[in-house]
Design an enzyme around this catalytic site. Structure first.
Site, PDB file in Angstrom:
ATOM      1  CD  GLN A  34      -2.792  -1.116   2.427  1.00 43.38           C
ATOM      2  OE1 GLN A  34      -2.419  -1.779   3.380  1.00 43.38           O
ATOM      3  NE2 GLN A  34      -3.904  -0.418   2.456  1.00 43.38           N
ATOM      4  CG  ASN A  52      -2.298  -6.634   8.784  1.00 42.32           C
ATOM      5  OD1 ASN A  52      -2.370  -5.978   9.815  1.00 42.32           O
ATOM      6  ND2 ASN A  52      -3.120  -6.429   7.758  1.00 42.32           N
ATOM      7  CD  GLU A  53      -6.886  -6.164   9.180  1.00 43.42           C
ATOM      8  OE1 GLU A  53      -7.483  -6.355   8.111  1.00 43.42           O
ATOM      9  OE2 GLU A  53      -6.923  -5.092   9.792  1.00 43.42           O
ATOM     10  CG  ASN A 109      -4.953  -4.120  12.649  1.00 43.82           C
ATOM     11  OD1 ASN A 109      -4.084  -3.777  13.451  1.00 43.82           O
ATOM     12  ND2 ASN A 109      -4.665  -4.514  11.422  1.00 43.82           N
ATOM     13  CD  GLU A 156      -3.976  -1.813   9.884  1.00 42.73           C
ATOM     14  OE1 GLU A 156      -5.094  -1.554   9.397  1.00 42.73           O
ATOM     15  OE2 GLU A 156      -3.188  -2.629   9.393  1.00 42.73           O
ATOM     16  CE1 TYR A 171      -8.961   4.305   7.568  1.00 41.72           C
ATOM     17  CE2 TYR A 171      -8.478   3.921   5.241  1.00 41.72           C
ATOM     18  CZ  TYR A 171      -9.256   3.676   6.371  1.00 41.72           C
ATOM     19  OH  TYR A 171     -10.328   2.820   6.297  1.00 41.72           O
TER      20      TYR A 171
HETATM   21  C1  BGP Z   1      -6.909  -2.996   7.407  1.00 48.45           C
HETATM   22  C2  BGP Z   1      -5.640  -3.363   6.670  1.00 48.45           C
HETATM   23  C3  BGP Z   1      -4.902  -2.197   6.108  1.00 48.45           C
HETATM   24  C4  BGP Z   1      -5.766  -1.051   5.624  1.00 48.45           C
HETATM   25  C5  BGP Z   1      -6.927  -0.756   6.551  1.00 48.45           C
HETATM   26  C6  BGP Z   1      -7.930   0.217   6.005  1.00 48.45           C
HETATM   27  O1  BGP Z   1      -7.817  -4.021   7.307  1.00 48.45           O
HETATM   28  O2  BGP Z   1      -4.760  -4.060   7.489  1.00 48.45           O
HETATM   29  O3  BGP Z   1      -4.042  -2.714   5.150  1.00 48.45           O
HETATM   30  O4  BGP Z   1      -6.126  -1.192   4.324  1.00 48.45           O
HETATM   31  O5  BGP Z   1      -7.620  -1.932   6.899  1.00 48.45           O
HETATM   32  O6  BGP Z   1      -8.807  -0.445   5.133  1.00 48.45           O
HETATM   33  P1  BGP Z   1      -9.377   0.195   3.832  1.00 48.45           P
HETATM   34  O7  BGP Z   1      -8.198   0.696   3.081  1.00 48.45           O
HETATM   35  O8  BGP Z   1     -10.108  -0.890   3.140  1.00 48.45           O
HETATM   36  O9  BGP Z   1     -10.279   1.291   4.276  1.00 48.45           O
END
Ligand code: BGP
Length: 468
Positions: free
Chosen positions: A18, A159-160, A297, A375, A437
């Site tokens: 990203q 991550n996730e 997160n 996060e 963000y």
């Molecule tokens: C989380 C991820 C990130 C980021 C964030 C925001 O789930 O770990 O990588 O993308 O979400 O999500 P989004 O960009 O879909 O709003």
């Protein structure tokens, strides 16, 4: 007044795909996203925030704005372009330089090994549905531990896992874009947890002077109608799939009886199943004792109503408020019409959910050692006027969530840090470039960075430790 402890790390987060851009540069191997995004024709992983070239500027800004920790991820395919075998020396050197730059600016790197970016070569052979991928991932992790082990204090395996598995097989949001394949979703979550466990065991054998953890997206599910039994069951089912399954495997190494029953019930309702292989539970149980920290997160919570219809999902990927639909057969339906503010992407802003989640971990998994909020942040369509960005709603969002963390710490939770998503504006997987963000606004054409109002506010919090 709410105050954060002195040793509480205030940081910000990024992820390789990203942030870095440079997707085809210096020998990097392809990831499935490269192909998928071209096919979709909406967005591209290039240039992202050009972190591959601009990281010295971002780390200089971090230091200037009081940021003491940064989440970065190592792109597996920069190191092993195919996922295994030949090593790409340019990739290896890039992460040496990045980690060194973090230290130069007194910003502690928290390094993730998998952030949604399996090399395409392995992805095409089934990604984590193929058990060989587990072994290749562990080899990649061991390579990183040996290469960077003397300068990284905090490692994160995945991550996730939920977002990967659900995005790939349930929601059609991530490549390979499949929908309602509940069995594949659960199998891939299970297999990634096995990969996590084996990585933890391999890490501990090396006896490095550092720590290892995992990051889950952990968002509370509440019944839409508090006193309605059917809604309570719907919320419990969704919560079990999204939260309990992974928390049980992380901290107990096995599923609790209730978790097992509900997961099997959901699978049966979808005529699906998954396999637990010999030895998996032993490895998971061993790793559960050894893991050093949990990353949480958290963006939103959801309110679930009973649902008897067919699967029906519409992802709001454009920021057109009110367009989200989320109703899953055998589970429930998400409601958005409560008196709770939400973002343009229909994410409910509910800081109490973060407090509840932290306290639940403390209560249900007393063997947890420490928690980082890895996060949290607000997707917003920032406007830049005369080089200034007034993102007061983001400040309010972060402030309320930090207050919830202060309350949890006050109640005895061992929360050691907070990483705002994201350090600078980055590419959003399913939303492209207009869902921002960052603390630092990125002009994606010039790659110029501009501190937002939130960056100045965050700096003050970092200096004073006072949230309000
Ligand atoms: C989380 C991820 C990130 C980021 C964030 C925001 O789930 O770990 O990588 O993308 O979400 O999500 P989004 O960009 O879909 O709003």
């Amino acid at each position: 007044m709410k105050q954060l402890p002195d040793d509480f790390i205030l940081g910000a987060a990024t992820a390789a795909y990203q942030a870095e851009g440079a997707t085809q540069e210096d020998g990097k191997g392809r990831v499935a996203w490269d192909t998928y995004l071209v096919k979709e024709g909406k967005y591209s992983g290039d240039p992202a925030s050009d972190f591959y070239h601009k990281y010295p500027i971002d780390l200089e800004l971090s230091e200037k704005f009081g940021i003491k920790g940064i989440r970065v991820s190592i792109a597996w395919s920069r190191i092993f372009p195919k996922g295994y075998g030949e090593v790409n020396e340019a990739g290896v050197q890039f992460y040496h330089k990045l980690i060194d730059e973090c230290h130069k600016h007194h910003v502690e790197p928290y390094v993730t090994l998998h952030h949604f970016d399996t090399p395409e070569f392995l992805f095409d052979q089934g990604d984590f549905l193929n058990r060989d991928t587990i072994n290749y991932f562990v080899d990649f992790a061991k390579f990183c531990f040996k290469e960077y082990g003397n300068k990284v204090k905090y490692w994160i395996t995945f991550n996730e896992i939920l977002s990967v598995s659900a995005g790939q097989y349930l929601l059609g949001k991530f490549p390979p874009n499949e929908r309602f394949e509940t069995g594949k979703m659960v199998q891939s979550m299970h297999n990634m947890m096995v990969a996590h466990a084996r990585t933890v065991l391999a890490f501990k054998e090396l006896k490095l002077n550092s720590e290892i953890g995992i990051i889950h997206i952990l968002e509370q599910r509440y019944p839409y109608r508090l006193d309605n039994d059917a809604d309570k069951i719907a919320a419990q089912k969704d919560d079990t799939m999204a939260n309990k399954f992974l928390l049980d495997l992380t901290f107990k190494g096995n599923l609790a009886a209730d978790t097992k029953r509900i997961v099997n019930q959901i699978l049966q309702e979808n005529n699906d199943s998954y396999i637990i292989y010999d030895g998996d539970i032993d490895e998971l149980s061993e790793a559960a004792k050894l893991i050093d920290f949990l990353g949480v997160n958290y963006y939103q919570s959801t309110f679930v109503k009973e649902y008897r219809g067919e699967n029906n999902i519409n992802l709001n990927g454009t920021g057109e408020k009110g367009t989200s639909i989320y109703a899953l057969k055998g589970i429930g339906e998400y409601k958005f019409d409560m008196d709770i503010p939400r973002t343009d992407w229909d994410w409910l802003i509910y800081p109490k959910g973060l407090y509840d989640m932290i306290m639940r971990i403390v209560k249900d998994y007393p063997n947890y050692k420490k928690i980082y909020i890895t996060e949290n942040g607000m997707g917003y369509k920032d406007n830049i006027e005369n080089d200034e960005i007034d993102d007061q709603p983001r400040i309010d969002y972060v402030k309320e969530h930090l207050k919830a963390i202060c309350d949890a710490i006050h109640k005895g939770a061992n929360v050691k840090g907070y990483f705002l998503w994201s350090l600078m504006d980055v590419f959003s997987w399913a939303n492209g470039y207009n869902k921002r963000y960052g603390l630092f606004y990125v002009d994606f054409e010039t790659q110029q960075r501009y501190p937002k109002k939130s960056a100045y506010w965050y700096k003050k919090v970092a200096e004073t430790r006072k949230v309000c």
